[in-house]
Every structure is written in C-alpha cells, then in structure tokens.
Design a protein around this motif. Structure first.
Motif, short mmCIF file in Angstrom:
data_model
loop_
_atom_site.label_atom_id
_atom_site.label_comp_id
_atom_site.label_asym_id
_atom_site.label_seq_id
_atom_site.Cartn_x
_atom_site.Cartn_y
_atom_site.Cartn_z
N LEU A 180 17.11 -25.84 3.30
CA LEU A 180 17.25 -25.48 4.71
C LEU A 180 17.61 -24.01 4.89
CD1 LEU A 180 18.93 -28.58 6.37
CD2 LEU A 180 16.93 -27.37 7.21
N ALA A 181 18.20 -23.39 3.87
CA ALA A 181 18.52 -21.96 3.97
C ALA A 181 17.24 -21.14 4.07
CB ALA A 181 19.35 -21.52 2.77
N VAL A 182 16.24 -21.49 3.26
CA VAL A 182 14.95 -20.79 3.32
C VAL A 182 14.27 -21.05 4.65
CG1 VAL A 182 12.63 -20.71 2.32
CG2 VAL A 182 14.62 -20.79 0.82
N VAL A 183 14.30 -22.30 5.10
CA VAL A 183 13.68 -22.67 6.37
C VAL A 183 14.28 -21.87 7.51
CG1 VAL A 183 13.55 -24.54 8.07
CG2 VAL A 183 12.88 -24.95 5.71
N SER A 184 15.61 -21.69 7.49
CA SER A 184 16.28 -20.98 8.58
C SER A 184 15.86 -19.52 8.66
CB SER A 184 17.80 -21.08 8.42
OG SER A 184 18.23 -20.37 7.26
N GLN A 185 15.42 -18.96 7.54
CA GLN A 185 15.04 -17.55 7.50
C GLN A 185 13.57 -17.33 7.83
OE1 GLN A 185 16.12 -16.41 3.53
NE2 GLN A 185 18.30 -16.78 3.85
N ALA A 193 12.77 -40.73 3.73
CA ALA A 193 12.09 -41.99 3.41
C ALA A 193 10.85 -42.19 4.27
CB ALA A 193 13.05 -43.16 3.55
N GLY A 194 10.10 -41.10 4.49
CA GLY A 194 8.82 -41.21 5.19
C GLY A 194 8.90 -41.22 6.70
N ARG A 195 10.09 -41.00 7.26
CA ARG A 195 10.23 -40.95 8.72
C ARG A 195 10.84 -39.62 9.15
NH1 ARG A 195 9.58 -46.08 11.00
NH2 ARG A 195 9.98 -47.84 9.58
N VAL A 196 10.47 -39.16 10.33
CA VAL A 196 11.12 -38.00 10.93
C VAL A 196 12.48 -38.44 11.43
CG1 VAL A 196 11.03 -36.28 12.77
CG2 VAL A 196 8.92 -36.97 11.61
N VAL A 197 13.55 -37.79 10.94
CA VAL A 197 14.89 -38.14 11.40
C VAL A 197 15.45 -37.08 12.35
CG1 VAL A 197 15.43 -39.58 9.42
CG2 VAL A 197 15.99 -37.14 9.35
N GLU A 198 14.91 -35.87 12.29
CA GLU A 198 15.33 -34.83 13.23
C GLU A 198 14.28 -33.73 13.26
OE1 GLU A 198 19.33 -32.34 14.59
OE2 GLU A 198 19.38 -33.60 12.79
N SER A 199 14.05 -33.17 14.43
CA SER A 199 13.13 -32.04 14.56
C SER A 199 13.51 -31.22 15.78
CB SER A 199 11.67 -32.53 14.67
OG SER A 199 11.48 -33.27 15.86
N GLY A 200 13.08 -29.96 15.76
CA GLY A 200 13.36 -29.08 16.88
C GLY A 200 13.27 -27.63 16.46
N GLN A 201 13.73 -26.74 17.34
CA GLN A 201 13.76 -25.32 17.02
C GLN A 201 14.69 -25.11 15.82
OE1 GLN A 201 11.96 -22.85 18.50
NE2 GLN A 201 10.96 -24.45 19.72
N THR A 202 14.23 -24.34 14.84
CA THR A 202 14.99 -24.19 13.59
C THR A 202 16.41 -23.70 13.84
OG1 THR A 202 12.96 -23.71 12.35
CG2 THR A 202 15.03 -23.06 11.35
N VAL A 259 19.66 -25.91 12.77
CA VAL A 259 20.54 -25.41 11.72
C VAL A 259 21.95 -25.16 12.25
CG1 VAL A 259 20.96 -23.44 10.18
CG2 VAL A 259 18.69 -24.44 10.32
N GLN A 260 22.06 -24.63 13.46
CA GLN A 260 23.37 -24.33 14.02
C GLN A 260 24.10 -25.56 14.55
OE1 GLN A 260 22.54 -21.31 16.96
NE2 GLN A 260 21.76 -19.86 15.43
N ASN A 261 23.31 -26.53 15.06
CA ASN A 261 23.91 -27.73 15.63
C ASN A 261 23.18 -28.98 15.14
OD1 ASN A 261 25.87 -26.45 17.61
ND2 ASN A 261 23.93 -25.55 18.31
N PRO A 262 23.24 -29.29 13.86
CA PRO A 262 22.55 -30.48 13.36
C PRO A 262 23.18 -31.73 13.95
CG PRO A 262 24.04 -29.62 11.69
CD PRO A 262 24.02 -28.61 12.80
#
Length: 326
Positions: A214-219, A229-238, A242-245
């Motif tokens: 997630l550190a690389v993703v945030s940059q 396990a094959g499901r989306v559990v969270e998505s949104g603006q990076t 990252v700041q408010n998981p």
C-alpha cells in the motif's frame, strides 16, 4: 465513458474438488490516463483479475460472469484473433520477473523490432528507430549499443526498464503492471516506480498497478481497490483510503508497513493467512483473522456499502468509523 470498465467479473476453476471461484463479482474501472492500484496478499485474486482482462487465464480457469469493456468492446466475448490484436498493442502487460518475459536467446533489439512489426506495418529501420527512442525514454544509457545486448548481460533493473520500453512500443492506452518491482532491490524499486509514473504521465497511458504494498500504491495511484479472497472489500480514492481506511483488512495492511511500528519493535502483522480457494470460510472471508468479528460476520457475505466516499464490504464499518467497535 471509462477506458476500461470491469463489471461483476466472476472467474471459476473447475477442479476434481468442485468448482472453485477465484473472483466474486469484482468491479472497477480505469479512465484514460488514470492510475489504479489493486492491492491484496498472495491469493487475493489480483493477478487472476489481470489475466482475465487479457484473456490469459490458465486452463481450466474461465470467465463465467460479468463483462470487461475496453474502448467499448467486451474483451470477454472476443475471438482469439481479435484478442491478440489488442493484447500487446492497445493493452500491454509488465510481469514480475523480466527474465521470464524476455527471450534469453534473442538480443534486446531483435525482440523490440519483432514486437513492433507484429502490430505495425513498418520497416525494420523505422522499428529500430522507435525501439532506440523508447530505450532512451526509460533512461537506458547508450540505447544503440544495448540493442545488441542479450538479457543476461543486463542487470535486473536494466532488464525491467527494457520490459517497460517494450510495453510502451505500440503506444498502448493501458498498461497492467503485475508486481513489477518484486524481483528488484529496494533502491531500484523506487527508481522503476518513479520511471513508470513519469512515463504514464508523459504518454497519457492508463495504469493498473498490482501489488501487495500500500505504500507504493499511495505514491503512484489515484484510486485503489483492495481484494481479499476474490472479493472487493474496499475501494476509493487512494489518498482517502490510505488516510482513513475503513475495512479491518485495509487497516491491517497499513499497520503492517515498516514505518507504522515503534523503532526496534516487532513489525505489526495480520494474524493467520489468506484462505485457499478450497477453504473459503462462510460469511465474511476475513472474519477468522479479524479483531472485530461478531457472529453476524460468520453468517452472510456483507454487501458493498458506500461510506465516506469508500466502497466498503464490512457489517461493522460504520461502527469502526465512529470508533465504537470493540
């Protein structure tokens, strides 16, 4: 209209133990020039999603539901010939290990020229000119000389730069990068990610970055999709994720980053491991590893809920945001 629109994608693997579902109704999109991160541990389904987009699923894997719209064409319904015209041309992929991508018995120049001529009706001289130009763009010194090099004559970082140059040869609209820096040391990883970011901005190329970090993703990315396990559990603006998981799994991934622990203390970790496809627990698949799991988490799969601009799959998400979950 998004450049790529994946909706309710379902991928299954028929086995002697029954049909195993690797992706459950996964949805995400990428706009032109946008950078999307797909995050999760090994076994989460990240690479399966990438291979499904490119129709590179290993048999007996198959797409059994959903759609993959790319430039207004459903890739899941295309013939092999039509898919070959898109793969490597409009969509390029960068794999983890460049030595598995590059042919060890052909020079870099031969491989680049052949790639271009497979998708463009151009002369050898023009293909060579474009190849040298791309090698220069990825900061390879003396690109004319490197055209005559074999992959084993280059360092790991240089080989990955060559792979990136090949991915850019046909000026694709989308690049899928599957853990592109895993085989490299830390200092080279940073250089490669910075290079990819600059090139995507320069060429206006969309990027799907698949990683566990997630550190690389945030940059690098603008939006993120967290798979478990094959499901989306969270998505949104990076930045917001990252700041408010919200989801406990996302929080666990972030707390496991080296910079989150106390100096000299043991690194934080999520207890347990990703379940295999043959043993996905009922209800929320994360509940055996979750500090906030209740009986209701074991009963049914929670739906995706929109909370603070995130899509979150957790029955206790609103309690976690308010800080009342225990």
């Amino acid at each position: 209209m998004p450049l790529l629109d994946v909706r309710d994608l379902r991928v299954e693997f028929p086995t002697r133990h029954g049909v195993l579902t690797a992706l459950h109704d996964v949805s995400f999109s990428v706009d032109k020039g946008e950078r999307l991160g797909i995050v999760g541990e090994s076994g989460a389904g990240k690479s399966v999603a990438a291979f499904a987009i490119l129709n590179l699923l290993s048999r007996p894997g198959r797409i059994t539901g959903g759609r993959i719209l790319f430039e207004d064409r459903d890739l899941a319904t295309l013939s092999r010939a039509d898919m070959r015209a898109i793969r490597g041309d409009r969509i390029s992929m960068i794999f983890q290990d460049p030595m598995m991508t590059l042919n060890p018995v052909l020079t870099i120049g031969t491989q680049m020229v052949e790639t271009l001529k497979a998708h463009r009706d151009i002369s050898d001289a023009e293909a060579r000119r474009i190849a040298i130009q791309r090698l220069g763009e990825v900061k390879i010194p003396s690109p004319e000389k490197r055209m005559a090099s074999y992959p084993h004559e280059l360092s790991g970082g240089m080989r990955q730069r060559v792979v990136i140059a090949i991915a850019l040869l046909t000026e694709p609209a989308l690049i899928i990068a599957d853990e592109p820096t895993t085989a490299l040391d830390v200092t080279i990883q940073a250089e490669i990610m910075s290079l990819m970011l600059d090139l995507c901005r320069t060429h206006g190329v969309g990027l799907i970055l698949i990683t566990h970090d997630l550190a690389v993703v945030s940059q690098v990315t603008q939006r993120v999709v967290v798979l478990y396990a094959g499901r989306v559990v969270e998505s949104g603006q990076t930045a917001r994720v990252v700041q408010n998981p919200v989801h406990p799994y996302t929080r666990g991934l972030l707390s496991a980053l080296p910079g989150e622990g106390e100096p000299g203390a043991r690194l934080n970790q999520i207890r347990g491991s990703m379940p295999p496809l043959t043993a996905i627990p009922p209800g929320c698949a994360f509940h055996p590893r979750c500090d906030y799991a209740e009986e209701r988490c074991r009963v049914g799969v929670p739906p995706l809920d929109v909370i603070e601009d995130h899509n979150v799959r957790c029955t206790r998400a609103r309690e976690l945001i308010r800080g009342v979950a225990a």
